[in-house]
Design an enzyme around this catalytic site. Structure first.
Site, PDB file in Angstrom:
ATOM      1  N   ARG A   1       0.834  -1.195   0.000  1.00  0.00           N
ATOM      2  CA  ARG A   1       0.000   0.000   0.000  1.00  0.00           C
ATOM      3  C   ARG A   1       0.870   1.246   0.000  1.00  0.00           C
ATOM      4  O   ARG A   1       1.944   1.254   0.590  1.00  0.00           O
ATOM      5  CB  ARG A   1      -0.888   0.023   1.247  1.00  0.00           C
ATOM      6  CG  ARG A   1      -1.858  -1.123   1.350  1.00  0.00           C
ATOM      7  CD  ARG A   1      -2.734  -1.002   2.577  1.00  0.00           C
ATOM      8  NE  ARG A   1      -3.555   0.205   2.527  1.00  0.00           N
ATOM      9  CZ  ARG A   1      -4.808   0.262   2.959  1.00  0.00           C
ATOM     10  NH1 ARG A   1      -5.378  -0.800   3.490  1.00  0.00           N
ATOM     11  NH2 ARG A   1      -5.495   1.373   2.889  1.00  0.00           N
TER      12      ARG A   1
ATOM     13  N   ASP B   1       0.019   5.442   0.837  1.00  0.00           N
ATOM     14  CA  ASP B   1      -1.040   6.307   1.327  1.00  0.00           C
ATOM     15  C   ASP B   1      -1.348   7.432   0.345  1.00  0.00           C
ATOM     16  O   ASP B   1      -0.607   7.668  -0.620  1.00  0.00           O
ATOM     17  CB  ASP B   1      -0.654   6.901   2.687  1.00  0.00           C
ATOM     18  CG  ASP B   1      -0.633   5.853   3.795  1.00  0.00           C
ATOM     19  OD1 ASP B   1      -1.332   4.833   3.651  1.00  0.00           O
ATOM     20  OD2 ASP B   1       0.078   6.069   4.793  1.00  0.00           O
TER      21      ASP B   1
ATOM     22  N   TYR C   1      12.405   3.227   0.618  1.00  0.00           N
ATOM     23  CA  TYR C   1      11.693   4.501   0.544  1.00  0.00           C
ATOM     24  C   TYR C   1      12.695   5.644   0.687  1.00  0.00           C
ATOM     25  O   TYR C   1      13.768   5.489   1.282  1.00  0.00           O
ATOM     26  CB  TYR C   1      10.670   4.623   1.674  1.00  0.00           C
ATOM     27  CG  TYR C   1       9.389   3.867   1.469  1.00  0.00           C
ATOM     28  CD1 TYR C   1       8.276   4.485   0.882  1.00  0.00           C
ATOM     29  CD2 TYR C   1       9.266   2.549   1.878  1.00  0.00           C
ATOM     30  CE1 TYR C   1       7.084   3.801   0.712  1.00  0.00           C
ATOM     31  CE2 TYR C   1       8.074   1.856   1.702  1.00  0.00           C
ATOM     32  CZ  TYR C   1       6.994   2.480   1.126  1.00  0.00           C
ATOM     33  OH  TYR C   1       5.813   1.796   0.945  1.00  0.00           O
TER      34      TYR C   1
ATOM     35  N   ARG D   1       6.741   7.646   7.578  1.00  0.00           N
ATOM     36  CA  ARG D   1       6.400   9.027   7.926  1.00  0.00           C
ATOM     37  C   ARG D   1       6.472   9.257   9.436  1.00  0.00           C
ATOM     38  O   ARG D   1       6.834  10.347   9.892  1.00  0.00           O
ATOM     39  CB  ARG D   1       5.025   9.368   7.386  1.00  0.00           C
ATOM     40  CG  ARG D   1       4.996   9.451   5.863  1.00  0.00           C
ATOM     41  CD  ARG D   1       3.585   9.382   5.318  1.00  0.00           C
ATOM     42  NE  ARG D   1       2.787  10.512   5.775  1.00  0.00           N
ATOM     43  CZ  ARG D   1       1.465  10.568   5.639  1.00  0.00           C
ATOM     44  NH1 ARG D   1       0.798   9.561   5.091  1.00  0.00           N
ATOM     45  NH2 ARG D   1       0.812  11.625   6.063  1.00  0.00           N
TER      46      ARG D   1
END
Length: 250
Positions: free
Chosen positions: A53, A55, A115, A200
């Site tokens: 996933r 966001d 990431y 995050r």
């Protein structure tokens, strides 16, 4: 012999206009548009499975999905990257279409995900929506000391959204470090898997360290508490990019 051919698609997307990857009711997502384009191109209902996933507002420079295509004459689909790209908006781009074994799985077979989180310090209209603007420059050395501490742990409950219905909050982080860029800084992190909102939340916590609000060693207490409320707030989605997904057979 399988009655279908499984394919992997490598794609990239600008997540600004989308409510993440995964199909949601009453919201436009990348998966929804990709499924529609494939179904139109192949003239049969197609459902894709993504590697994970992302966001709302998060970008991906490398993302993988798999889907199955059945053919009445049992011939594999002629891979039509140009045709598929023509059916998709400009902010979703197909890079490769790869025939794979029927058991190959975009999500479960991924061995590593990476990431990046980008931050800049001067107002820049060309970075708006693609990097987080910070007014003050945090201490990179302190944040890297804290990032090294994070790599010592495996249970990251403190950085995960609650009620995510995953079997475990354990992840194996193999790299986590901040680097300077031409106009700011970037946080790079790689792991076998990530929890929802994890990157995050980690960045938000490390920024607290970089601003001198907490010392690097305080990260230990935060992680060991397994309590999301003890970690930093989640930073804006605009600066986050999924940059790499690795498989043993690609």
């Amino acid at each position: 012999m399988a009655e279908y051919q499984r394919y992997f698609i490598e794609l990239a997307y600008d997540g600004t206009k989308y409510h993440g990857w995964q199909i949601q009711p009453n919201a436009v997502t990348v998966q929804e548009l990709l499924n529609k384009a494939l179904s139109t191109l192949l003239r049969q209902p197609i459902e894709t499975t993504g590697c994970g996933r992302t966001d709302t507002g998060v970008h991906a420079t490398e993302y993988f999905v798999h889907f199955d295509h059945s053919s009445m004459d049992h011939r594999p689909w002629t891979m039509d990257k140009k045709g598929l790209n023509a059916l998709l908006p400009h902010d979703i781009a197909i890079k490769r279409i790869i025939p794979v074994e029927p058991e190959a799985h975009a999500r479960f077979d991924a061995t590593l995900r990476s990431y990046e989180y980008h931050i800049h310090f001067q107002k820049d209209p060309f970075r708006h929506g693609y990097s987080w603007l910070l007014r003050d420059t945090p201490d990179l050395e302190l944040m890297n000391r804290a990032a090294a501490i994070i790599m010592e742990y495996s249970d990251f409950s403190c950085f995960s959204k609650s009620n995510t219905q995953v079997k475990t909050n354990n992840c194996k982080i193999v790299n986590a470090a901040w680097e300077p860029t031409e106009k700011g800084i970037v946080f790079k992190i790689s792991a076998d898997r990530f929890l929802r909102n994890m990157v995050r939340a980690i960045v938000g916590t490390l920024i607290m360290v970089g601003r001198g609000e907490i010392p690097p060693e305080a990260v230990r207490d935060i992680i060991e508490s397994k309590n999301r409320s003890n970690a930093g707030t989640s930073v804006p989605a605009c600066g986050l990019y999924l940059t790499e997904v690795k498989y043993l057979y690609l």
